[in-house]
Structures are given as structure tokens and as C-alpha cells.
Design an enzyme around this catalytic site. Structure first.
Site, mmCIF file in Angstrom:
data_model
loop_
_atom_site.group_PDB
_atom_site.id
_atom_site.type_symbol
_atom_site.label_atom_id
_atom_site.label_comp_id
_atom_site.label_asym_id
_atom_site.label_seq_id
_atom_site.Cartn_x
_atom_site.Cartn_y
_atom_site.Cartn_z
ATOM 1 N N GLY A 95 0.831 -1.203 0.000
ATOM 2 C CA GLY A 95 0.000 0.000 0.000
ATOM 3 C C GLY A 95 0.861 1.246 0.000
ATOM 4 N N CYS A 96 0.242 2.375 -0.312
ATOM 5 C CA CYS A 96 0.999 3.620 -0.428
ATOM 6 C C CYS A 96 1.501 4.095 0.942
ATOM 7 C CB CYS A 96 0.156 4.692 -1.102
ATOM 8 S SG CYS A 96 -1.500 4.907 -0.431
ATOM 9 N N TYR A 97 0.600 4.175 1.919
ATOM 10 C CA TYR A 97 1.041 4.589 3.259
ATOM 11 C C TYR A 97 2.099 3.621 3.813
ATOM 12 C CZ TYR A 97 -2.828 8.027 3.832
ATOM 13 O OH TYR A 97 -3.685 9.087 3.722
ATOM 14 N N THR B 208 4.280 1.834 2.290
ATOM 15 C CA THR B 208 5.580 2.031 1.648
ATOM 16 C C THR B 208 6.343 3.175 2.316
ATOM 17 O OG1 THR B 208 4.800 1.180 -0.469
ATOM 18 C CG2 THR B 208 6.722 2.638 -0.534
#
Lengths: 343, 343, 343, 343
Positions: free
Chosen positions: C149-151, C153
Site C-alpha cells: 500500500g501507499c502509506y 511504503t
């Protein structure tokens, strides 16, 4: 105290009516309707309207409402407004309609541009176009106001002194307008999402926007001839504000700024700027003012008018309240004597 | 009518004082100073302050000014404020100082963090920290208010009920704050230009921002122990607003929201939101309100407080006027009873 | 040339895969699916993807697709991805899944947080968490990547050196993250409209965001103990970018920046900044880079890590392509060696 | 490999040259000058240009530089460019001048509009106006390119097919242009600060912008008659992009879109959109493309052209590199075959 009702209170014009009327000493809000939000609190949709905590959206039940209100603000979508306006008007109420339903005097034009039938042609004839700078006397006497569109307000105020005084040609007028996103309403539309609008800019509905016949109706009346305009709206990545850049051919060698200043010298909500100064939409955000800057291109004999308003205030809810003040014989500036919030 | 003077009126706190005081029925502005703009009209810098058309910036000539004013708002840069505050204070005037010069009780801390000498330690001792929710009684009695910083206002109001009631640990507190660009002032700085700020976001002055000792001073007083915090400011690409996300270790099993609501139940400018609801800075922009949302992470026993204010209003000029109202024994809400403008 | 298929190409991760792969010399796109847009041209939704003019969205017909592709990018919503991933995986295809369906090793955690059943526990066991900086060797050998996921990462790359080297406490970690609007996807939602997001800022899903268990899973593996974090996401009024401000208690007196620089010294997509320098999200927008700034509060013994990524690139599609390059034994930087566009 | 030198690399056109040339296979940057930043690293000003880490700004020492470069990009302010251009030109170098110094063929017009003397009239005569769509053959043969201004590029490409084919009147043309803030350069100016630009919009330099004579020069050459235009620039609250809305009187009843498509059918960087489709600046941000939409108002016989470019790419540095490619006989699209980054 007058009792005011807002029909269609879940959009931005509705929330602005509530915000502005909060500081109006002569008005008490008795009902706010919103079909799809019946039972919700107004602060669920608009947390910033905190002083209205507890007030809930009601259904538009005409028989209940007409007993509760003296003055009706209709902030419904066009065509949805017709029937309710007619009903309350015939009951003797004072009505300020913010929809487009009673603006166009020409029934055929209305039906062509809005693609719906108009069922109340008799009531339509009674409606006064609610631009106080042009129709103050009629507004004071009527019970039914058709509040102008946002783009038309900026365009008509910008051109009124020039056309009235016959200092520009009525043909070949260009109105290049730019509006913030609130003009499109409070909508779920991917093309209005932050990710799609931010850092963008575009023209839309070129030579086909519904405000065109409204602008042409009023400018024709001012100029005394049937005229057509080129009107191009654009979507600005700002929440509020309209700036219209208007071009017209100069036909008389006169002091144009002087004529503009003179035309609006008694107006509380129109400011004509000095030579060489042009307005930013920021100057008027949060206010009922229209600011107008005047430029002249001597090489091409072209008058360049830059006119700015807050689309939700002078272009909608503020002008509606200005009209209401006139109808109720209250000072025109009541609740509208504010300074915008910057930066 | 009281006569008010604004020293340092060319920045955003100055323009906000003018905007808000315009609707204050008991105040008349008699002078506005701005050394670098002497002779310019206020509307040259701030066209939106149109009702002040004609008013010009003056030099800060203390002998002239003290005859013209009852109440002095000092919106000067830190260190520039010291002398003028001392002068007017000794002349018996009422003073609301928006600079940092009289906030820190610890002289050494002031001189370390602000890197200038403080020349008026005696006057410093007289100053009351102008956070009405904590010091209302003292404010009513003093003639010298040190108005809190913007970040400290959001942090202290967010932590006050928890620390006062000893429901969180005073150690390990994290204050992660995000502010709009007006917090940096009205400046010519390429790093504050639209091209550089837009679509960006960054932390700055990590573990080194000057508001840290101010926050620690007040939180220590509340908690009754000397405490240190981690305070991290960030620059948001918005013009106004501060949101502080605050983390503290829960030490007592109590109904925290209830305690927060109870603490602020008589406050006109603090709203504690219901469980599961958290504020957007938009809710308070244009107002003197602080909104606080409360979350609890049961897995980690952490209290998460989200506190929002308008940095230029509750974080500066609005709070200054709230303090003035108290000093002058006027209703605390005078000129501050407004709804913000959205969208 | 490898043949690539994108399942779920109508969102922003899909459009970014198309944009980045356009400059990849070893990849040819053979199909793009989007159930609700079957038959539309990709450029109808994304005019900026002009070089794909003529390419149309197809239905997700697994039997047709498996014959047309070597490598499958799954950009479907969570739970919709499960079945298709399992199908193509069992057919021997290489898969990069951008959904959350194969990230959580703990089945119960997945079913609790995502509120759906996982039907393919055996395939789930085969999936490798696609964070190359931690799992490069495993990525090279697998055929099934669960892209982070973006967060997570931004959080995991920020904490990895500190936790791996046991220089901070695994308890009490705070991850205060701020994301641009594209993280919410290409959606019709009034709360994501420009009028509602612009000039605003808020926290959301406090102590309840679905990325929490993913962050905790990976940080626990690094730290060697089961840990819990406080993770608070916020919505920034910018289209792209995540900045995470991370707080952890320092437990060892070492040169932390040196350890960070050393940990990432061979990484092409992670940059550790020098002492006193902190990143702006603007530095990495349009790129696959993660930039990390390190601060230390000596008063509180707290490590403050600021980590930025482009949520759609290193947080999604760029990392997916980095993973693909590794799986296909191509240079890891292929198609990702770009400079962002500023201002 | 050709050696390129950038004179004036501390502004946005300089940083864009560096960004784009990074992916150019035939170009090596040997020096970048910036008088006020000599000794600083390029990445100090532009952290996103990370691959140039280590490269420092040099002084503009002509004798040193001419030995180090084959091709010179002059990104200096107007008037500062004259001497350096003349020097390198006489030394036999290839020059792409991004300033205004060699654009206007009429010396008197240059001196009137730019308020400086032109000291190199002979060299001025040699310069070719670098708009490849009009002057490709001349560009291939010259060593001195005067790269067009940003507004002129959007205006001339928008009007070229109509004027060349004599389908509109050359009198009464209106060019209403809107530009992002990077057009004003990388400046410390309070009127360009985020706090002042955000949520604002204004017209500026009405009937007096320096790009007017440049637009008139080129349109007159196309139309075969001396013409004057009304050109009004506006400042958009976006970092990049120009949209020009252009109005001209239609004089021939022909298929205008067909004529536009035909005129640009072999152009790689101009796209004419289909009937009813109009461009958003977002479509071209980050690219060297110009997109053109065509509308016709039948009621007023007016052609409405909407033309968009990225002001820093097709309006400056991208077009400079397109010109360089032509001068060096490289494929015109080299380093410019990119897709913009959205959202």
C-alpha cells in the site's frame, strides 16, 4: 421579524442564504427543505453553519410551508422551481427565485435552452428580473423576483453603462468568463473532483451555455436593439468567483471611465476602479460587490471591461437578499455590509 | 467608543484586525502604522478592505500615537515590539501584543530562542498570557496582554482538559502541526511563492521551532510538572488554518470526550466534537473557533487529539479582539460572532 | 518483448501503469480491462494518454486474457482481485497485484479489516510482499507479488533502518501521514470534490485505517517482535504525494543518519538526506523515489523521520513496475529513471 | 555527443532545459551559468533535479564557455541576452535564445516595448523565429534561433490555419489568454506568493503586454496584411499552462476543423481536437504538445479557437529543444516523446 423559508437548502446557494441571513436582524428562518436530506441536520452537510445546530432539512410540503413563511427563497434546480413558485406566488407570498425558471421573458427561448415546458406563462409575466442596479423600482413593487444567473450578473453590470450610453457597438460583443467550481453546484461528478480540477483550466459549453439567452435578453433591452453575443465560460481551479473579460467596439470618443463612475455613483454594491487598475476576484470574495476595471486599446478602438463578482453572493444568494431587502423596504445593505476574508 | 491603534498594520494580522474591528460597535480605529508603507493607503495593499478607503499608514511615532488611542494592538515583529509595548504600557494604555516579546516568562528562554535581549523584564512580569480559556480572570484585570502564538493556541487548547485532569502522561507528548501559508506572514520569499508551494507539503524547523518553549511553558503550568514536547510544524498549501494532531499516552480509564466537553462547556469559542467526528480546518476558517476531535487507540492506549483553528483569527487577531473585549468588559463575542465562508 | 495486461485500467493506478510502461523498451501492452468502461477509448477517460489513442477498455474475460499476456498487473479493488489473481497464477503467469488481497499473511486480520472472506489461502502463502528494498531476492524468484500500500511504503521505508538496527523502541511508534487526493482513487464523491477539498485539511479513519495491520505486519518482522503503531492518515489538498512524519523513542546513542545512509547505500530509489535537510513531497512527485530526512530531538530522545513518496508511483504503479523488472530480470530502473516535473 | 551550455540556469526555463535534456541521448551538459548563484549546486535550488547532484552554477565567462560548448541555450532576461548571443554567434556556435532579444524584426518596436537599445541589429537580421510549425526549413539552416514567447506560441499556432487560409478577418481578433504562475519566473514578489495568488484570478497588462508586438508581427506575416490584435493576459492559480481563447470573424463558409487538421497533419506536436471537444491545460502539462479545439458561433459568425500549451515546455524549453533537434539534424521528437503526469 419576517419569517423566511429556503426551498432547496442542500446546495451552495442554500448554505449561503443561511450564512448571510444569520446576521440579518429582521429575518428569522422557519424552514429549510431538501428532499434528499430530509431529517438530516444542516450541520451534517455544512459543519461551518454551526449556529444552526439542531435545524433539520424538511420535505417541500407546500401546504405546511406556506403557513410558516412570509418570504420564500427558491434555491431549487431549474424546472423544479416552476410549480412551487407559482403556488406560493398565488398564495400571496413574496418570492425570490434563484432558479432560471422565471428569468427568460420569451417562453420559446426558455423551452429551447432548458429543454422543458414552462407551465406558468401568466406567472412568468409577473416576474421581475432581480438586478437592482437596473430594476430597483420594479423590484420594490413586485412579489416575484427572478434572481439573475451568476454569469449574466457579471456580464450585464459590466456592459450596462457602455450600452445604455451608446458608446460601443451592440454587435460583435465578446464575453469571456471564468468561474470557480462552486458555480457547478455541490455535486458528485468525477470531472469536478479535486484530482481532476486542480492545476487544470478549460473552456466549456462554447457557444451553447444556457446563460447566453439571459445575457442577450437584458443587453438587448439596454441597447434598444436585438443583439447577440459570444459568451464563453471557463472553469477556474478556485472555489468561488467570476471574472468576465468583455470586449466591445468603441463608437464614441468620450471619457468612458467617467461615464461608468457616473452610472454607478449611487450604487452601494458596484465599484468602478480608477484608470489602470483592474480587479482580482479575491477583492470581492465573500461580499456582494461587483468590481469593474476599464481598459481601452487605442490601436483597435476596443473597450476591455473586466468585471468580478462572488458567484455565490452577488451572483446568487447575496443578490437574492439584496432583492429581499428592497421588497421588504429594508435598507438595501442589511446583512450585506461585510468585508471578505483574505488571504 | 474606544479608540484603537494598530501598530504594524501591513501584515496579515494587521489586516485581519482591521477587517474584524470594522463590525465592532464600540471601537473606532484612529491610526494604523507601517514604517515601510507610510503614506500609502491601506487599500493599496489590501483592496478587500475597501470600507477603509482613504485611511493611510502612519509612522510609529509614539508621542503622537499615545494621545490618539485607548487600546493598542501591537502587530510588530518580535523584538521590535518590546520598546513600544513598554512605552504605551507605562503611559497607562491597554495593550494587546501579538508579537512573541511578552509570552515567555523565562527571560533566558526568550533570549535563547529569539536571539535578542529583552530590555523590559519588569514589564514582562506584568504581562498576562492571553488565552481566555485558561486566564480569563487575569485578562479582565490586566492592561497588558501577550497574545499566544498560533501553533501554541491549537496545541494548548487541545491538551488542556487532558493534562489538567491528569488523564495522560506528561512525557512523550507529540504535537504534529500543519499550518497554512499566511502563518509565515506577508513576505517576499521565493520559497513562499505560489509556484513553489502549490502541490507541495513539507515539515520545517524540526525540533527547533520558536513556539516550542511557549507550548512547554503553558503545558507545564497545566500539568504541574516541567514537561518537554515533540513539536513538528509543517507547511500546508492552503492560505489559512492550523490542524494539530496530538498524541499522548492515556493513564486513566475515563470517558475522555465527556471530560473535554465538560471542560469547555461554558466556552463560546471551543467546540468538542462527538465521538468519531474529526474537524476539517475548513470548519473554522474565517472564525474565532477552535474545534477539537478526540480519538483513542485502544491497542496502544494513546489519546489522539485533532485541534483546528484559523491561524489568523483564533491564532492571532480574533483572539486579540477576544482579549480586548474582556479587558474592556464588553461581551466576549462582540465582532466575533461570525460564520465562515465556504466553499 | 513481454506482453503485459492491465486488469482494472480506469483508475489512477491503471493510468499510471500505462504512462510509465509507454517508455519501457521491453513491454508491450496487449489489453486493458475496465468493466464499467468496456468499449470506451482509454483517451476518453485520460486525454493525456494520447499515445494510446485507439486502445479500448475490454471486459475482464480471463480465458481470453490469459492467452494474450505474460505479465498481469491487477489494479482492481480489494476482494475483486482475489479470484483473477488465483486464476492467472495457477495458469503460470507472472502477477503484480496492486490490491490489498495478498498483502496480509494473517488470514484473520485480512478478513477482519477488509470485511470479506479470503478464498485462496494457499495462493496467499505464495505471495511475496513487493517492497524491493526488503525482499529483493524473494521478488526475483516469485511469480506473485503483493504490491505494498501507499502509506505502508512510506512508513516501512522510513522505519526500516531504525528498527532493523534496534536503535529505537518498537513500542510507542507514531506514524502521522498526509496524502494527496489521488490516494482516494478516481471517484464521484462530493467529499472529494474540488469545492470541498480545496483550502481544507483533515485527519480521517483515526486508529482505524486498513493500512494499519499491513504496517504492523512488516514492522514486526523487521523488529523481531510483535508491535503496534499509531497510524493517522490525513487528506492533503494536493493531487499527489505522501509525507509521513514518524516518531520513535531512541534507545541507542549512535550516528543515526549514517546508519540510514548505509542501509540504503545500494538502493536506486531511496535517498537519505543530509543532516538538517528535510524533504518536500514536490521533490519526488512524478518519480519512483522515496526521500527520507532524519531529525533528533535531544530533549526528548525522539527520532523524527520524514519520509516522502509519490503515492501513485513508489506507492503503487512505479513500485509495481520495479517489481516486474526484478521478476523479469531486467534492470530495476528500466522506465523509472525520470525527473519529476516542477513547478 | 554534442556539448550543451545553459546560460541562465537558475530560473524555471533553465531547470526545464536540464530536466528534458537529461533524457536526450545526444546531448551532454557541460556548463550551467547563474550569476547570483555561482558556486551553489543546482540541486540546492532544484532538489528534484537530483541526477545532476554535484553540478554547480558557474559565472557567465564567455571566453571559458565558448571552448566548452557546441550549442548554447540562452535563458537570460531580455536585454541581458543580446551581448552573449552576439558573441557566441560570431564564434560560430549554435544558439537557441529563449529571451525576447532576437524575436522582433522591427528594431523600433523592440526598443519601444522593451525600453532598451538593441546593439546588434546585424545579428538580429540573421535570427530565425523558432516556431517549427511555420519555419522548419529556415530553422534547419540557421545557427541562431529566437525562441518564441509562451503566449505568442499558443496564439500563433491557434490562428495560423485560419489566417493562412484566409477564412477569418484579420481585423478585430481577440486573444484572451490565461497563464500559470511559472510564466512570471522564479521570483520573490509578494504578489506572486501563495497567500496572494491562491483562490485568486486577475487580468494584467491590459492592452500593454510585451508579447503583443510579437504576436502581431507573426500574424501579419501569415495574413499578408499588417494587423493589430487585442491581447489580454490573465494570471491563473496553477503553476503551469496557458490557455488562449481566440475570437475571429469567419469570412468563408468552409469546414474549418478539416482545414485545421489538414494544416497540422504532419506535425508531431500539434493536435486538433474533434468537433465539440475542447482542451484542458492538464492534457498537455509536462509535454511539448499544443492542443487546439475549434468552435463556431453560427449566430455571430465567430470562430472560437481554444489553444493550450505547457508554457515552460512548448512555450519555452521544450520548443527550444525541438529547435535544437532540427538545427542538429536529429529526430525532432528526441527527448520530447513524453506523457504528462496526471492527476
Amino acid at each position: 421579524m419576517y419569517k423566511a423559508i429556503i426551498c432547496g437548502g442542500s446546495g451552495y446557494t442554500g448554505s449561503e442564504l443561511l450564512r448571510i441571513l444569520y446576521s440579518h436582524p429582521d429575518i428569522e428562518i422557519t424552514s429549510v427543505t431538501a428532499e434528499r436530506n430530509v431529517g438530516s441536520e444542516i450541520t451534517d452537510l455544512f459543519p461551518h453553519l454551526y449556529p444552526y445546530k439542531g435545524l433539520k432539512f424538511e420535505p417541500l410540503d407546500k401546504e405546511t410551508l406556506f403557513k410558516k413563511g412570509d418570504i420564500f427563497f427558491m434555491a431549487l434546480p431549474h424546472s423544479a422551481s416552476q410549480e412551487a413558485v407559482d403556488y406560493f406566488y398565488k398564495k400571496g407570498k413574496k418570492i425570490v427565485d434563484l432558479s432560471a425558471d422565471f428569468r427568460l421573458k420569451n417562453l420559446a427561448a426558455y423551452e429551447k435552452w432548458y429543454e422543458v415546458k414552462h407551465h406558468y406563462p401568466t406567472t412568468l409575466k409577473e416576474a421581475v428580473y432581480g438586478l437592482p442596479e437596473l430594476y430597483r423600482d420594479e423590484i420594490k413593487k413586485t412579489s416575484l423576483i427572478a434572481c439573475p444567473g451568476c454569469y449574466p450578473t457579471s456580464a450585464i453590470l459590466g456592459l450596462y453603462p457602455a450600452l445604455k450610453n451608446r458608446i460601443v457597438s451592440p454587435t460583435g460583443i465578446i464575453i469571456d468568463s471564468k468561474s470557480g467550481t462552486s458555480g457547478a453546484g455541490r455535486k458528485t461528478d468525477v470531472s469536478l473532483s479535486f484530482s481532476e480540477v486542480n492545476s487544470g483550466f478549460k473552456a466549456y459549453k462554447i457557444a451553447s451555455h444556457r446563460h447566453t439567452p439571459e445575457i442577450e435578453q437584458e443587453l438587448s433591452l439596454i441597447a434598444g436593439v436585438d443583439l447577440k453575443v459570444n459568451f464563453t465560460p471557463h472553469l477556474l481551479p478556485v472555489p468561488r468567483g467570476i471574472l468576465s473579460t468583455i470586449y466591445a467596439k468603441v463608437t464614441k470618443d468620450v471619457d468612458i471611465i467617467e461615464i461608468y463612475k457616473n452610472t454607478y455613483k449611487d450604487e452601494q454594491f458596484v465599484r468602478v476602479l480608477d484608470k489602470g487598475i483592474f480587479p482580482d476576484i479575491r477583492n470581492v470574495i465573500g461580499t456582494n460587490y461587483c468590481e469593474i476595471g476599464i481598459g481601452i486599446n487605442k490601436e483597435t478602438d476596443t473597450l476591455i471591461i473586466v468585471s468580478v463578482i462572488d458567484n455565490l453572493i452577488k451572483g446568487a444568494s447575496g443578490q437574492a437578499i439584496q432583492n429581499m431587502n428592497l421588497m421588504l423596504d429594508l435598507p438595501e445593505i442589511t446583512a450585506l455590509n461585510t468585508i471578505g476574508i483574505l488571504p
